[in-house]
Structure formats: structure tokens, C-alpha cells
Motif scaffolding. Structure first.
Motif, PDB file in Angstrom:
ATOM      1  N   GLU A   1      -8.918  35.860  10.907  1.00 61.49           N
ATOM      2  CA  GLU A   1      -9.099  34.478  11.364  1.00 61.49           C
ATOM      3  C   GLU A   1     -10.365  34.342  12.206  1.00 61.49           C
ATOM      4  OE1 GLU A   1      -4.336  33.248  11.499  1.00 61.49           O
ATOM      5  OE2 GLU A   1      -5.376  33.844  13.337  1.00 61.49           O
ATOM      6  N   GLN A   2     -10.605  35.343  13.028  1.00 61.04           N
ATOM      7  CA  GLN A   2     -11.799  35.341  13.884  1.00 61.04           C
ATOM      8  C   GLN A   2     -13.080  35.416  13.050  1.00 61.04           C
ATOM      9  OE1 GLN A   2     -11.725  38.361  17.037  1.00 61.04           O
ATOM     10  NE2 GLN A   2     -13.886  38.782  16.644  1.00 61.04           N
ATOM     11  N   GLU A   3     -13.060  36.204  11.989  1.00 68.05           N
ATOM     12  CA  GLU A   3     -14.243  36.435  11.161  1.00 68.05           C
ATOM     13  C   GLU A   3     -14.383  35.435  10.013  1.00 68.05           C
ATOM     14  OE1 GLU A   3     -16.747  38.477  11.344  1.00 68.05           O
ATOM     15  OE2 GLU A   3     -16.146  39.701  13.059  1.00 68.05           O
ATOM     16  N   GLY A   4     -13.364  34.627   9.803  1.00 67.75           N
ATOM     17  CA  GLY A   4     -13.406  33.704   8.685  1.00 67.75           C
ATOM     18  C   GLY A   4     -13.240  34.393   7.337  1.00 67.75           C
ATOM     19  N   ALA A   5     -12.502  35.481   7.316  1.00 66.65           N
ATOM     20  CA  ALA A   5     -12.262  36.224   6.072  1.00 66.65           C
ATOM     21  C   ALA A   5     -11.274  35.467   5.190  1.00 66.65           C
ATOM     22  CB  ALA A   5     -11.734  37.617   6.385  1.00 66.65           C
ATOM     23  N   VAL A   6     -11.396  35.709   3.879  1.00 62.93           N
ATOM     24  CA  VAL A   6     -10.492  35.048   2.933  1.00 62.93           C
ATOM     25  C   VAL A   6      -9.366  35.964   2.485  1.00 62.93           C
ATOM     26  CG1 VAL A   6     -12.304  33.521   2.098  1.00 62.93           C
ATOM     27  CG2 VAL A   6     -11.915  35.710   0.939  1.00 62.93           C
ATOM     28  N   ALA A   7      -9.492  37.255   2.790  1.00 61.00           N
ATOM     29  CA  ALA A   7      -8.509  38.211   2.272  1.00 61.00           C
ATOM     30  C   ALA A   7      -8.329  39.385   3.226  1.00 61.00           C
ATOM     31  CB  ALA A   7      -8.935  38.712   0.899  1.00 61.00           C
ATOM     32  N   ILE A   8      -7.190  40.048   3.049  1.00 60.03           N
ATOM     33  CA  ILE A   8      -6.901  41.309   3.739  1.00 60.03           C
ATOM     34  C   ILE A   8      -6.545  42.337   2.674  1.00 60.03           C
ATOM     35  CG2 ILE A   8      -5.259  42.517   5.234  1.00 60.03           C
ATOM     36  CD1 ILE A   8      -5.042  39.997   6.906  1.00 60.03           C
ATOM     37  N   ALA A   9      -7.106  43.535   2.803  1.00 62.47           N
ATOM     38  CA  ALA A   9      -6.812  44.626   1.864  1.00 62.47           C
ATOM     39  C   ALA A   9      -6.166  45.780   2.613  1.00 62.47           C
ATOM     40  CB  ALA A   9      -8.092  45.092   1.178  1.00 62.47           C
ATOM     41  N   HIS A  10      -5.293  46.481   1.926  1.00 65.88           N
ATOM     42  CA  HIS A  10      -4.628  47.637   2.526  1.00 65.88           C
ATOM     43  C   HIS A  10      -4.526  48.766   1.504  1.00 65.88           C
ATOM     44  CE1 HIS A  10      -0.840  47.057   0.322  1.00 65.88           C
ATOM     45  NE2 HIS A  10      -0.943  45.764   0.597  1.00 65.88           N
ATOM     46  N   GLY A  11      -4.250  49.961   2.003  1.00 63.73           N
ATOM     47  CA  GLY A  11      -4.207  51.136   1.139  1.00 63.73           C
ATOM     48  C   GLY A  11      -2.824  51.626   0.794  1.00 63.73           C
ATOM     49  N   ALA A  12      -1.808  50.790   1.010  1.00 59.13           N
ATOM     50  CA  ALA A  12      -0.439  51.205   0.674  1.00 59.13           C
ATOM     51  C   ALA A  12      -0.263  51.244  -0.831  1.00 59.13           C
ATOM     52  CB  ALA A  12       0.563  50.241   1.303  1.00 59.13           C
ATOM     53  N   THR A  13       0.509  52.210  -1.300  1.00 54.96           N
ATOM     54  CA  THR A  13       0.726  52.358  -2.735  1.00 54.96           C
ATOM     55  C   THR A  13       1.765  51.365  -3.244  1.00 54.96           C
ATOM     56  OG1 THR A  13       2.567  53.938  -2.653  1.00 54.96           O
ATOM     57  CG2 THR A  13       0.334  54.832  -2.414  1.00 54.96           C
ATOM     58  N   GLY A  14       1.804  51.201  -4.552  1.00 58.18           N
ATOM     59  CA  GLY A  14       2.754  50.292  -5.183  1.00 58.18           C
ATOM     60  C   GLY A  14       4.152  50.855  -5.281  1.00 58.18           C
ATOM     61  N   LYS A  15       4.340  52.091  -4.808  1.00 59.36           N
ATOM     62  CA  LYS A  15       5.665  52.710  -4.848  1.00 59.36           C
ATOM     63  C   LYS A  15       6.334  52.774  -3.479  1.00 59.36           C
ATOM     64  CE  LYS A  15       4.925  55.822  -8.815  1.00 59.36           C
ATOM     65  NZ  LYS A  15       4.957  57.241  -9.247  1.00 59.36           N
ATOM     66  N   GLY A  16       5.590  52.447  -2.442  1.00 64.86           N
ATOM     67  CA  GLY A  16       6.087  52.683  -1.094  1.00 64.86           C
ATOM     68  C   GLY A  16       6.585  51.458  -0.363  1.00 64.86           C
ATOM     69  N   ASN A  17       6.984  51.710   0.891  1.00 66.63           N
ATOM     70  CA  ASN A  17       7.498  50.650   1.759  1.00 66.63           C
ATOM     71  C   ASN A  17       6.392  49.882   2.471  1.00 66.63           C
ATOM     72  OD1 ASN A  17      10.361  51.455   1.484  1.00 66.63           O
ATOM     73  ND2 ASN A  17       9.744  53.265   2.635  1.00 66.63           N
ATOM     74  N   ASP A  18       5.273  50.561   2.731  1.00 72.36           N
ATOM     75  CA  ASP A  18       4.246  49.950   3.573  1.00 72.36           C
ATOM     76  C   ASP A  18       3.635  48.697   2.959  1.00 72.36           C
ATOM     77  OD1 ASP A  18       4.522  51.617   5.709  1.00 72.36           O
ATOM     78  OD2 ASP A  18       2.913  52.984   5.143  1.00 72.36           O
ATOM     79  N   GLN A  19       3.539  48.650   1.649  1.00 66.13           N
ATOM     80  CA  GLN A  19       3.015  47.446   1.012  1.00 66.13           C
ATOM     81  C   GLN A  19       3.850  46.218   1.395  1.00 66.13           C
ATOM     82  OE1 GLN A  19       3.456  47.538  -3.284  1.00 66.13           O
ATOM     83  NE2 GLN A  19       5.333  48.746  -3.149  1.00 66.13           N
ATOM     84  N   VAL A  20       5.164  46.401   1.461  1.00 66.29           N
ATOM     85  CA  VAL A  20       6.059  45.302   1.829  1.00 66.29           C
ATOM     86  C   VAL A  20       5.891  44.962   3.305  1.00 66.29           C
ATOM     87  CG1 VAL A  20       8.445  44.487   1.858  1.00 66.29           C
ATOM     88  CG2 VAL A  20       7.687  46.069   0.072  1.00 66.29           C
ATOM     89  N   ARG A  21       5.820  45.989   4.140  1.00 68.25           N
ATOM     90  CA  ARG A  21       5.704  45.768   5.582  1.00 68.25           C
ATOM     91  C   ARG A  21       4.419  45.030   5.930  1.00 68.25           C
ATOM     92  NH1 ARG A  21       7.249  52.049   6.218  1.00 68.25           N
ATOM     93  NH2 ARG A  21       9.515  51.865   6.071  1.00 68.25           N
ATOM     94  N   PHE A  22       3.308  45.473   5.349  1.00 67.41           N
ATOM     95  CA  PHE A  22       2.043  44.795   5.605  1.00 67.41           C
ATOM     96  C   PHE A  22       2.073  43.355   5.103  1.00 67.41           C
ATOM     97  CE2 PHE A  22      -0.217  49.081   5.711  1.00 67.41           C
ATOM     98  CZ  PHE A  22      -0.544  48.996   7.048  1.00 67.41           C
ATOM     99  N   GLU A  23       2.473  43.195   3.863  1.00 66.02           N
ATOM    100  CA  GLU A  23       2.335  41.886   3.226  1.00 66.02           C
ATOM    101  C   GLU A  23       3.348  40.879   3.736  1.00 66.02           C
ATOM    102  OE1 GLU A  23       1.718  42.147  -1.047  1.00 66.02           O
ATOM    103  OE2 GLU A  23       0.728  44.089  -0.786  1.00 66.02           O
ATOM    104  N   ALA A  24       4.566  41.315   4.020  1.00 63.80           N
ATOM    105  CA  ALA A  24       5.557  40.395   4.593  1.00 63.80           C
ATOM    106  C   ALA A  24       5.088  39.908   5.960  1.00 63.80           C
ATOM    107  CB  ALA A  24       6.918  41.075   4.703  1.00 63.80           C
TER     108      ALA A  24
END
Length: 417
Positions: free
Chosen positions: A108-131
Motif C-alpha cells: 500500500e505504501q509503495e503503490g504495488a499492484v501485487a504480492i508474490a510469495h514462495g509457498a508451494t502449491g502443496k503446502g499450508n503457507d500458500q493458504v496462510r499468506f493468501e487468506a
């Protein structure tokens, strides 16, 4: 020339995020802003910041949130007594919503349009970050490279890094995936993926193997105020220094090492080795103090709440109405969880051996086998009669029915004669 759109990348400097930084530039043309959130991972984060910039990041932030992590995420979970599937003290789980919160703030501070993360499609972290991101700012686009790129394994990532001259901290001979913060260290992957393989104690980084711990036990005293630890061995600490101190004490005695197979949110099982030395000491101490200060009914219901709380945290549902409501209940139960607990540490074990509290519900006058003036043992007869009334009535009815059936049987036999 149009200005490049910005993406904020959750950056650790490890294999995955190092590759992702370059991949985002190549495939999206984004201006990448790397954000390393310091939750106590015990790394040279200035070097991580420099690495991000040298790999192509337009900006690189290092955000120290260790105290916020302990105060607003660890302590609430500790007070709740939340443990996932009886073993896991949620070390990775409750760090993710805080990291996501900082990513959103910088986006929000930088005016970014997206956030990227390195969690895999098999794990829990993708859900935790994105939720968490969706709960805080649903207008931000989310990019999860592991779900869309052509790289299929960590070995592929290593090859990509070598091809693009990206320095990486792992080799194909050391394929473990690790997550570390001030609360714990997790190890996954490698030979741990076969649950029949006994894990090698050489992987430990916070603890000594229990069998190599000192032959003499150590004692540690934890003081709590309203469910929150405030002192160790009589010395007041701020939250960060307290946890560093307890990690050192617990690690020296091999406390807090678990090897578990757990149920991931996405439906599969995974195996991990976790080191949580200081956290284990705090959980055992808090549990012992609650046994001294909470009544039976509250303790019983709180166990139900703790299980649900652990599931919410594990599933990444930190920023939810139910989590907020459970926090209100938990806080009310901690009003009198104040006192001291002495624990004995010995070769991997952590046992509470003494407790004291100004709000203790234990009273020697009430439980003594000697004469007392607060409990008349004759009163127990009436209590037992009332307590056992339902089963007494049931037994009486069964006997009455049995007698009735026997009388009918006798009458039928007489008629037959």
C-alpha cells in the motif's frame, strides 16, 4: 515509456525466493520490491537485503517485527494453550499472518499492484499468506509462482539459480527446506519424506540431541502475569530477550524436539522435525499454572477452545471474527493466571515440579487428610446420593423391569403346565 507496475515479494534470500525474484522480472516485467520480515530467523539480514538488490530488486526492505511477533501472535496462542494435533506449537503458522500484514502495508505504501510469495502449491503457507492478504486488502493481486511456473522441484530451482548466477544457500546434497523464527525451527524434505527413515540429529540447529545433553538436570523458574511470561529465574526480560534466553536454556538440554506426521490443510500428510526449546518451556509452565488457578469447568471448556484456536491458526484464519471472539474468551480466563512455575529440564524432558500463585485454588485445609474446619465428611453422603441419582434411578428401573419379566415368565410356565 510506461512506468513499470510494482510487485512486493516476500523475500527470505533462500532458494525459492531468490529464484522467484529473477523469474518475476523475466516473466512479468514487474519492478520487484523485496521485503524480508525479521521474525528472528537468526540470519544476516543486511546481507539478505544486499543480495536482493544485487539479484535485481528495485528496493529491498528489512522489517524487524520480533517483539510484535511475540507480543501479538505468540503470547495470545500461548494463553490459549493452542497445540495442533497434540504436538505442533504452531511456529511457522502464526508467523505467516504477521508477515502477510507487513507485505500488505508496504504494498500500500509503495503503490504495488501485487504480492508474490514462495509457498508451494502443496503446502499450508500458500493458504496462510493468501487468506491473510485477502482479509487485509482484497484488491491486491496474488502471484504464487510454484503453482504456475515450469520448475517442478527444488533441483529445478537450483539449476535455474546456477544458470542465472544467483547465489543460493543449498545444494542438491542438502535438500532440506527449513523455516526459522525466534519461536522455532522446522525441517522438511530430503530423507524425511519417507516416514520410515529415522531423522538424523545432525540437522538440529537450535538444540543438542537429548542423549548428548548434560547429565545433571537444570531448573528454570518462569513468572507469569495474567497468562503472559514476564520473568525467568527472577529476572525481568523484554519478550525478545526472554525467548532468546529460554531458547538457549532449552536447547542446551535438548528440550522441544519433535518428529511428527501432521495433516496439512490441503488434505495430504507431511512429516517434519521441529525444534521449539524456549516455546516448549513456556507452554509447559503455562499449562501447570492454569492447573493451579483455573476451575475444572473452565479448564475443560478451554481445552475445546484451544483445539479450535490451534486449527484456526494452522489454517491461516488469524484475521477472522471467530479468532477475535476466542481471544476475548481466552483473555477472560487469564485474569488470575498469575504466579510462578519451576520446571526441571533433563535430556529432552521438561517437567513442572512446583507452582505458586496468589490466586491458587489449591487449599491445604480443604484437601488435608487430617482434621479440618471447612469440610464435613458426613456431607459427602448426600452429595454422592444426588450425584449418583440418575444412575441409581436407571438401575432401579432395570431391576423393576427384570422382576416384571421374571413374573411374566413364571406365569407363562404355570399356564403351560
Amino acid at each position: 515509456m510506461m512506468e513499470k507496475q510494482k510487485v512486493v515479494l516476500a523475500y527470505s534470500g533462500g532458494l525459492d525466493t531468490s529464484v522467484i525474484l529473477k523469474w518475476l522480472e523475466e516473466n512479468y516485467g514487474y519492478e520487484v520490491i523485496a521485503v524480508c520480515v525479521d521474525v528472528g530467523q537468526e540470519e544476516d539480514l543486511i546481507a539478505v537485503q544486499k543480495k536482493a538488490l544485487s539479484t535485481g530488486a528495485a528496493k529491498a526492505y528489512v522489517v524487524d517485527v520480533k517483539e510484535e511477533f511475540i507480543t501479538n501472535y505468540i503470547f495470545p496462542t500461548l494463553k490459549a494453550g493452542a497445540v495442533y494435533e497434540d504436538d505442533y506449537l504452531l511456529g511457522t503458522s502464526f508467523a505467516r499472518p504477521l508477515i502477510a500484514k507487513k507485505l500488505v502495508e508496504i504494498a500500500e505504501q509503495e503503490g504495488a499492484v501485487a504480492i508474490a510469495h514462495g509457498a508451494t502449491g502443496k503446502g499450508n503457507d500458500q493458504v496462510r499468506f493468501e487468506a491473510s492478504i485477502k482479509a487485509l486488502n482484497p484488491y491486491l493481486k496474488i502471484i504464487a509462482p510454484w503453482r504456475i511456473w515450469n520448475l517442478k522441484s527444488r533441483e529445478d530451482c537450483i539449476d535455474y539459480a546456477i544458470k542465472h548466477n544467483i547465489p543460493i544457500p543449498v545444494t542438491k546434497k542438502d535438500p532440506y527446506s527449513r523455516d526459522r523464527n525466534i519461536w522455532h525451527l522446522s525441517h522438511e524434505g530430503g530423507n524425511l519424506e519417507n516416514p520410515w527413515n529415522e531423522h538424523d540429529s545432525n540437522i538440529y540447529m537450535m538444540s543438542v540431541p537429548p542423549e548428548k545433553a548434560p547429565d545433571t538436570p537444570a531448573y528454570v523458574e518462569i513468572e507469569f502475569e495474567k497468562g503472559i511470561p514476564v520473568a525467568v529465574n527472577g529476572i525481568k526480560y523484554n519478550p525478545v530477550n526472554m525467548l532468546y534466553s529460554l531458547n538457549k536454556i532449552g536447547g542446551t538440554h535438548g528440550v522441544g524436539i519433535i518428529d511428527i506426521v501432521e495433516n496439512r490443510l490441503v488434505g495430504m500428510k507431511s512429516r517434519g522435525v521441529y525444534e521449539t526449546p524456549g516455546g516448549t518451556i513456556l507452554f509447559e509452565a503455562h499449562k501447570a499454572l492454569e492447573k493451579l488457578t483455573l476451575d475444572r469447568a473452565t479448564m475443560s471448556f478451554k481445552k475445546i477452545v484451544a483445539e479450535k484456536y490451534a486449527q484456526l491458526v494452522y489454517d491461516g484464519l488469524w484475521f477472522t471474527p471467530l479468532k477475535e471472539a476466542l481471544d476475548q474468551f481466552v483473555d477472560s480466563t487469564q485474569e488470575y493466571v498469575t504466579g510462578k512455575v519451576k520446571l526441571k529440564l533433563y535430556k529432552g524432558t521438561c517437567t513442572a515440579v512446583a507452582t505458586a500463585s496468589p490466586y491458587s485454588l489449591y487449599n491445604e485445609e480443604f484437601v488435608t487428610f487430617g482434621e479440618d474446619h471447612v469440610y464435613n465428611q458426613k456431607d459427602a453422603e448426600g452429595f454422592i446420593n444426588l450425584f449418583a441419582l440418575p444412575i441409581t434411578i436407571r438401575s432401579l428401573m432395570q431391576h423393576e423391569n427384570m422382576n416384571h419379566e421374571n413374573m411374566n415368565k413364571v406365569q407363562k410356565e404355570k399356564k403351560a403346565i
